[in-house]
Design a protein around this motif. Structure first.
Motif, mmCIF file in Angstrom:
data_model
loop_
_atom_site.group_PDB
_atom_site.id
_atom_site.type_symbol
_atom_site.label_atom_id
_atom_site.label_comp_id
_atom_site.label_asym_id
_atom_site.label_seq_id
_atom_site.Cartn_x
_atom_site.Cartn_y
_atom_site.Cartn_z
ATOM 1 N N LEU A 179 134.204 35.167 56.588
ATOM 2 C CA LEU A 179 133.826 34.640 57.639
ATOM 3 C C LEU A 179 134.462 33.255 58.103
ATOM 4 C CD1 LEU A 179 129.836 35.555 57.480
ATOM 5 C CD2 LEU A 179 131.744 36.736 58.771
ATOM 6 N N ILE A 180 134.395 32.353 57.462
ATOM 7 C CA ILE A 180 134.846 30.861 57.680
ATOM 8 C C ILE A 180 136.328 30.931 58.025
ATOM 9 C CG2 ILE A 180 135.337 28.647 56.739
ATOM 10 C CD1 ILE A 180 132.325 28.820 55.552
ATOM 11 N N PRO A 181 137.293 31.558 57.033
ATOM 12 C CA PRO A 181 138.557 31.732 57.138
ATOM 13 C C PRO A 181 138.994 32.312 58.588
ATOM 14 C CG PRO A 181 138.058 32.313 54.955
ATOM 15 C CD PRO A 181 136.860 32.024 55.750
ATOM 16 N N ALA A 238 130.293 41.757 59.050
ATOM 17 C CA ALA A 238 129.991 41.142 57.635
ATOM 18 C C ALA A 238 128.951 40.130 57.749
ATOM 19 C CB ALA A 238 131.223 40.511 57.238
ATOM 20 N N ALA A 239 128.665 39.427 58.699
ATOM 21 C CA ALA A 239 127.722 38.460 58.962
ATOM 22 C C ALA A 239 126.411 39.316 58.979
ATOM 23 C CB ALA A 239 127.877 37.751 60.412
ATOM 24 N N GLY A 240 126.282 40.321 59.648
ATOM 25 C CA GLY A 240 125.156 41.351 59.636
ATOM 26 C C GLY A 240 124.593 41.679 58.598
ATOM 27 N N LYS A 241 125.598 41.949 57.460
ATOM 28 C CA LYS A 241 125.227 42.388 56.241
ATOM 29 C C LYS A 241 124.835 41.132 55.422
ATOM 30 C CE LYS A 241 127.588 45.271 53.794
ATOM 31 N NZ LYS A 241 126.593 46.172 53.454
ATOM 32 N N VAL A 242 125.164 40.167 55.510
ATOM 33 C CA VAL A 242 124.805 39.010 54.993
ATOM 34 C C VAL A 242 123.422 38.549 55.277
ATOM 35 C CG1 VAL A 242 125.397 36.399 54.596
ATOM 36 C CG2 VAL A 242 127.195 38.177 54.382
ATOM 37 N N THR A 243 123.141 38.527 56.680
ATOM 38 C CA THR A 243 122.025 37.819 57.075
ATOM 39 C C THR A 243 120.865 38.997 57.012
ATOM 40 O OG1 THR A 243 122.605 38.586 59.215
ATOM 41 C CG2 THR A 243 122.878 36.526 58.540
#
Length: 298
Positions: free
Chosen positions: A142-144, A210-215
């Protein structure tokens, strides 16, 4: 070979490698693995832990693609905005632009392999879900990627504004009443949009996924949707991420195709004018010849 061409070669090779991995889709996933929704097993999962790690390694290494996109944007910025010449580009900036993306992407991929971070995400192997180590997705993806998204967007805007500023300067020194063409800035803006479109289409939805899976938001969202909406969501990612290399290839060919098309159009116009002039000349000669024959007969 210019720096731009070298970057395109490396970007294309990276696209080929990642697309080959994505083509395998669920094949490398270990047999009997459950889907992310739970219950059913992953369709056509024929692999094992080793094959999943290999695909996960390549999927993580694919972050080199947005990094090389950033280097292409930097190349445009240095050439247009700061006026860097080709020899200076090769001497001072080219080693950085060619090597740094490779080192960063390879380091992240090797780290993921060393710490057993790879597993199924539903349609191929990548960073597996881990409620206790959510930071992995931020650091490794996410950050890169979002740093690259912001950078390439700002760089393309700066390039456009530089070209527009040069056109404004030409307008100030032009003759009164004359109209200065904005064709260059329009073409730069158009090419920038074409350049950014495949990148946005591939990576913005992927990072949101990916952000949705993490959160945990993604699982909650999917649990409230029917199978049709889930299919569309997954179809977008599995279509545009592997296709990014092909779309970049089309964008690379676009200026060359337009140049060829304009040359062909000019050649066709010249041929039509030439045929028209030849027809007119033939008509004039025929008319005068006919008049001479009538005079002689009289």
């Amino acid at each position: 070979m210019k720096t731009y061409d070298k970057l395109m070669v490396l970007l294309s090779l990276s696209d080929l490698l990642s697309s080959a991995s994505y083509f395998c889709s669920t094949w490398p996933i270990p047999q009997g693995t459950s889907t992310i929704e739970g219950g059913a097993t992953v369709y056509q999962a024929y692999g094992n832990k080793t094959t999943c790690d290999i695909q996960g390694f390549i999927s993580q290494y694919a972050t080199i693609i947005p990094l090389y996109n950033a280097m292409l944007a930097l190349n445009y910025l240095l050439l247009v905005k700061f006026g860097v010449k080709d020899d200076e580009m090769k001497r001072k900036y080219e080693p950085f632009m060619l090597i740094v993306p490779f080192i960063v992407a390879l380091s992240l991929a090797v780290t993921g392999l060393a710490y057993d971070m790879y597993g199924t995400i539903g349609f191929w192997c990548w960073l597996k879900s881990d409620e206790t180590k959510r930071w992995r997705s931020y650091v490794f993806l996410l950050i890169p990627v979002w740093c690259v998204i912001v950078f390439v967007t700002v760089a393309m805007i700066m390039v456009y504004l530089k070209v527009r500023k040069q056109e404004d300067r030409m307008a100030r020194y032009s003759l009164p009443g004359s109209q200065v063409s904005r064709s260059i800035s329009k073409e730069v803006a158009t090419q920038a949009i074409w350049y950014l479109a495949p990148f946005y289409l591939a990576w913005i939805p992927t990072t949101f996924f990916a952000a949705g899976k993490v959160t945990g938001i993604l699982n909650k969202y999917l649990s409230t949707r029917d199978s049709g909406e889930k299919f569309i969501w997954f179809l977008w990612i599995v279509t545009f991420v592997p296709l990014q290399g092909f779309l970049n290839f089309l964008v690379y060919l676009r200026p060359r195709f337009l140049k060829w098309y304009k040359a062909k159009a000019k050649e066709k116009a010249r041929r039509i004018v030439s045929q028209t002039n030849a027809t007119r000349s033939s008509s004039v000669v025929e008319r005068y010849t006919t008049n001479d024959e009538i005079s002689a007969a009289v």
